[in-house]
Enzyme design. Structure first.
Site, PDB file in Angstrom:
ATOM      1  N   ARG A  20       0.851  -1.186   0.000  1.00  0.00           N
ATOM      2  CA  ARG A  20       0.000   0.000   0.000  1.00  0.00           C
ATOM      3  C   ARG A  20       0.882   1.229   0.000  1.00  0.00           C
ATOM      4  NH1 ARG A  20      -5.214   0.094   4.006  1.00  0.00           N
ATOM      5  NH2 ARG A  20      -5.780  -1.866   3.049  1.00  0.00           N
ATOM      6  N   SER A 122      -8.445   0.344   0.196  1.00  0.00           N
ATOM      7  CA  SER A 122      -9.494   0.311   1.201  1.00  0.00           C
ATOM      8  C   SER A 122      -9.949   1.720   1.592  1.00  0.00           C
ATOM      9  CB  SER A 122      -9.014  -0.486   2.417  1.00  0.00           C
ATOM     10  OG  SER A 122     -10.098  -0.716   3.299  1.00  0.00           O
ATOM     11  N   ASP A 279     -16.983   0.939   3.967  1.00  0.00           N
ATOM     12  CA  ASP A 279     -15.858   1.760   3.505  1.00  0.00           C
ATOM     13  C   ASP A 279     -15.703   1.590   1.981  1.00  0.00           C
ATOM     14  OD1 ASP A 279     -14.759  -0.798   3.487  1.00  0.00           O
ATOM     15  OD2 ASP A 279     -12.830  -0.181   4.317  1.00  0.00           O
ATOM     16  N   ASP A 281     -13.971   0.018  -0.196  1.00  0.00           N
ATOM     17  CA  ASP A 281     -13.892  -1.302  -0.856  1.00  0.00           C
ATOM     18  C   ASP A 281     -14.822  -2.309  -0.190  1.00  0.00           C
ATOM     19  OD1 ASP A 281     -12.316  -1.493   1.465  1.00  0.00           O
ATOM     20  OD2 ASP A 281     -11.088  -3.081   0.609  1.00  0.00           O
ATOM     21  N   ASP A 283     -15.139  -3.702   2.712  1.00  0.00           N
ATOM     22  CA  ASP A 283     -14.765  -4.840   3.582  1.00  0.00           C
ATOM     23  C   ASP A 283     -14.928  -4.500   5.057  1.00  0.00           C
ATOM     24  OD1 ASP A 283     -12.563  -3.173   3.851  1.00  0.00           O
ATOM     25  OD2 ASP A 283     -11.073  -4.761   3.624  1.00  0.00           O
ATOM     26  N   ARG A 284     -15.279  -3.232   5.367  1.00  0.00           N
ATOM     27  CA  ARG A 284     -15.478  -2.863   6.772  1.00  0.00           C
ATOM     28  C   ARG A 284     -16.831  -2.173   6.929  1.00  0.00           C
ATOM     29  NH1 ARG A 284     -10.794  -0.030   9.495  1.00  0.00           N
ATOM     30  NH2 ARG A 284     -11.596   1.705   8.286  1.00  0.00           N
ATOM     31  N   GLU A 381     -11.764  -7.663  14.049  1.00  0.00           N
ATOM     32  CA  GLU A 381     -10.703  -6.787  14.550  1.00  0.00           C
ATOM     33  C   GLU A 381     -11.353  -5.456  14.912  1.00  0.00           C
ATOM     34  OE1 GLU A 381      -7.712  -6.378  11.514  1.00  0.00           O
ATOM     35  OE2 GLU A 381      -9.060  -5.388  10.120  1.00  0.00           O
ATOM     36  N   SER A 383     -10.854  -2.443  14.389  1.00  0.00           N
ATOM     37  CA  SER A 383     -10.995  -1.364  13.396  1.00  0.00           C
ATOM     38  C   SER A 383     -12.129  -1.690  12.417  1.00  0.00           C
ATOM     39  CB  SER A 383      -9.671  -1.125  12.669  1.00  0.00           C
ATOM     40  OG  SER A 383      -9.192  -2.339  12.138  1.00  0.00           O
TER      41      SER A 383
END
Length: 569
Positions: A20, A122, A279, A281, A283-284, A381, A383
């Site tokens: 990243r 992300s 978010d 992408d 995934d969260r 997790e 976050s």
């Protein structure tokens, strides 16, 4: 000269979430060349690792990031990734449009590919992009694969013939588009964790969803449909992809109310009680709920995990077969996350395990457990990364969004809100009050000095025994592999020399971790008060936690002396 040195004298390395960096010119930036080099290295490593590589193929997905100035976009980088492999006669499953990150690990498993790559950064700032690698098990790569791939990249840095040929994606017979199949299978698999379809179809509860200018809109709409819900109300200004993330200061829903402004105002207008935010992408997941006084409660990742943990276990209990054994059931969390699942597990009889920070560790461990006949219900997790069920061995905001919607609808039928249920969970299993924040530090030697001081606190090779007035029971240092709570003084978690991470367990029940971020110039701190169910005075616990964090910052981080920049509220 400094600028040239910074750009050319170091190479991208795999952090907690793959490669990243900012998009731009240079070997430590994300650009056409570094993506080609990375893919050539991966090709070389996979060719060594799998004799059937050219039969099984490789998955490539991408998000909607892009930058006009450098003519760099996720789609273009994905096409180059595919080109390197197609030019070497590897079949490539290349998604014809942007997809949520979880679709790539899901596709790797469904299509029995050897690996996959998702081009995404992300929730990072708009200047960044990234390259996330998944192994055949559907989890992000862990050591030693990352180290070996880096070696392979360095062996073949010069682009091969054909590597630049990004129109191979449109012309090669080896390219297939897995979009329809994967999307259909994913939505079908999602129904396995839907337990109250009838209720979902009848609920009057309304939901607002924001996809933060990213990929989430279409997929969250489909997920709600799969669960029998009316579609959530989208935030019009944020539902379509926009690589500039023009309505938010940063595209990270973890930042809370300040970035959820548009969705909360829309929810008030539409009388929607719950806001779900994926978010960029997808995934969260962030969640906010309107309280009786009209204010909004934005849940932390740890609070959501308490709700998800309670929900996934009670749904399992209601639906499991007569001979199901609770001792075969597992939940997981990263070690910097809340210990609430541990408290639920102790009381309910299932297993709880911790991993190193980063979902790659969770994904790999879950795969091991599944291969050994265990049942994994949930992992997270702090976050705001959640894994409900095991269809995807990575965090997944799409499935988490629809599971929280079902939970909210179910609770509403019992005249309860998510916030009220959260208090019930804490009263049953013990309050777990946590606070996470960070300092910015752009000087790596300073970061190293802070952590080295903790390892040689009062004398060489001795960790602190107190933090201000607080007595320290145990110290675990994952960077060196030391753990004072173990009989052999060795950490049960694998040693992770590339990052700094020390955890302190205090006599008053508090657990605090200091660590460096794998993707940003941050020193993060995580502190949690783990109380027993009978200690239910929340205000006292919060005050104690606040004082301890103050002592931690003053004695161990010394921000003024070390020139650390406080996280702006």
């Amino acid at each position: 000269h400094k600028e040239l040195r910074d750009r050319l004298c170091c190479r991208l390395t795999f952090g907690t979430a793959g490669l990243r960096s900012a998009m731009g010119a240079g070997f430590c930036y994300i650009n056409d060349l570094t993506v080609i080099q990375s893919t050539q290295g991966i090709y070389k490593y996979l060719e060594r690792s799998f004799s059937d590589f050219k039969q099984r193929g490789f998955v490539v997905g991408y998000d909607t990031r892009g930058q006009v100035t450098s003519n760099c976009s996720s789609k273009k980088l994905a096409k180059l990734t595919a080109a390197v492999l197609l030019a070497k006669d590897v079949p490539v499953y290349f998604f014809s449009t942007y997809v949520p990150t979880p679709f790539v690990p899901y596709a790797v498993q469904q299509l029995k590919a050897v690996a996959g790559v998702m081009i995404t950064a992300s929730h990072n700032r708009k200047e960044d992009n990234g390259y996330k690698v998944y192994w055949e098990n559907g989890a992000q790569i862990t050591s030693p694969h990352d180290k070996e791939i880096i070696k392979c990249i360095e062996e073949c840095v010069e682009p091969w013939n054909g590597s630049w040929n990004d129109n191979l994606v449109d012309t090669s017979p080896l390219r297939q588009d897995p979009l329809k199949k994967i999307c259909d299978c994913y939505m079908e698999d999602l129904k396995k964790i839907c337990y109250h379809r009838e209720l979902n179809m009848q609920t009057n509860l309304k939901f607002v969803h924001t996809s933060f200018h990213g990929v989430g809109h279409d997929y969250v709409q489909l997920a709600f449909k799969a669960f029998g819900f009316q579609p959530p109300i989208p935030v019009p200004e944020q539902k379509d992809p926009d690589p500039d993330f023009s309505t938010v200061k940063c595209p990270n829903p973890e930042e809370g109310e300040s970035v959820l402004e548009l969705s909360l105002r829309l929810a008030e207008k539409e009388s929607a009680k719950v806001v779900v935010a994926t978010d960029p992408d997808a995934d969260r997941l962030a969640v906010a709920e309107q309280q009786e006084n009209g204010c909004w409660k934005v849940f932390t990742g740890n609070e959501l995990a308490a709700l998800f943990g309670w929900w996934m276990f009670s749904c399992w209990k209601e639906n499991c077969s007569k001979d199901a054994d609770v001792k075969n059931v597992y939940m997981l969390a990263t070690t910097v996350s809340s210990k609430i699942l541990r408290a639920i597990a102790l009381k309910e009889g299932f297993h709880f395990e911790e991993t190193l920070p980063g979902f790659k560790w969770i994904g790999s461990r879950v795969k091991d457990l599944l291969d050994n006949g265990k049942e994994v219900l949930f992992a997270f997790e702090e976050s705001i990364g959640f894994m409900c069920g095991t269809s995807v061995l990575d965090k997944d905001g799409v499935s988490a969004a629809v599971v929280i919607a079902e939970m909210a609808a179910y609770l509403e039928s019992k005249n309860l809100s998510l916030a009220q249920k959260l208090i019930e969970v804490y009263e049953t299993y013990g309050y777990h009050i946590s606070k996470t924040s960070y300092f910015l530090c752009y000087d790596p030697p300073t970061i190293k000095r802070i952590f080295e001081k903790l390892r040689n606190f009062d004398a060489p090779q001795s960790y602190p025994k107190f933090c201000g007035i607080y007595n320290i029971l145990h110290v675990r240092d994952v960077t060196t592999g030391y753990d004072s709570s173990q009989p052999n003084k060795k950490s049960v978690l694998p040693v992770s020399k590339s990052s700094q991470m020390i955890t302190f367990t205090f006599q008053n029940g508090c657990v605090a971790t200091l660590r460096t971020s794998g993707t940003e110039p941050k020193i993060k701190y995580y502190a949690e008060m783990c109380a027993l169910p009978e200690q239910s005075d929340r205000a006292v616990l919060e005050e104690e936690l606040q004082k301890l964090i103050g002592a931690l910052i003053e004695n161990f981080l010394e921000p003024d002396k070390n020139g650390l920049i406080w996280r702006s509220a």
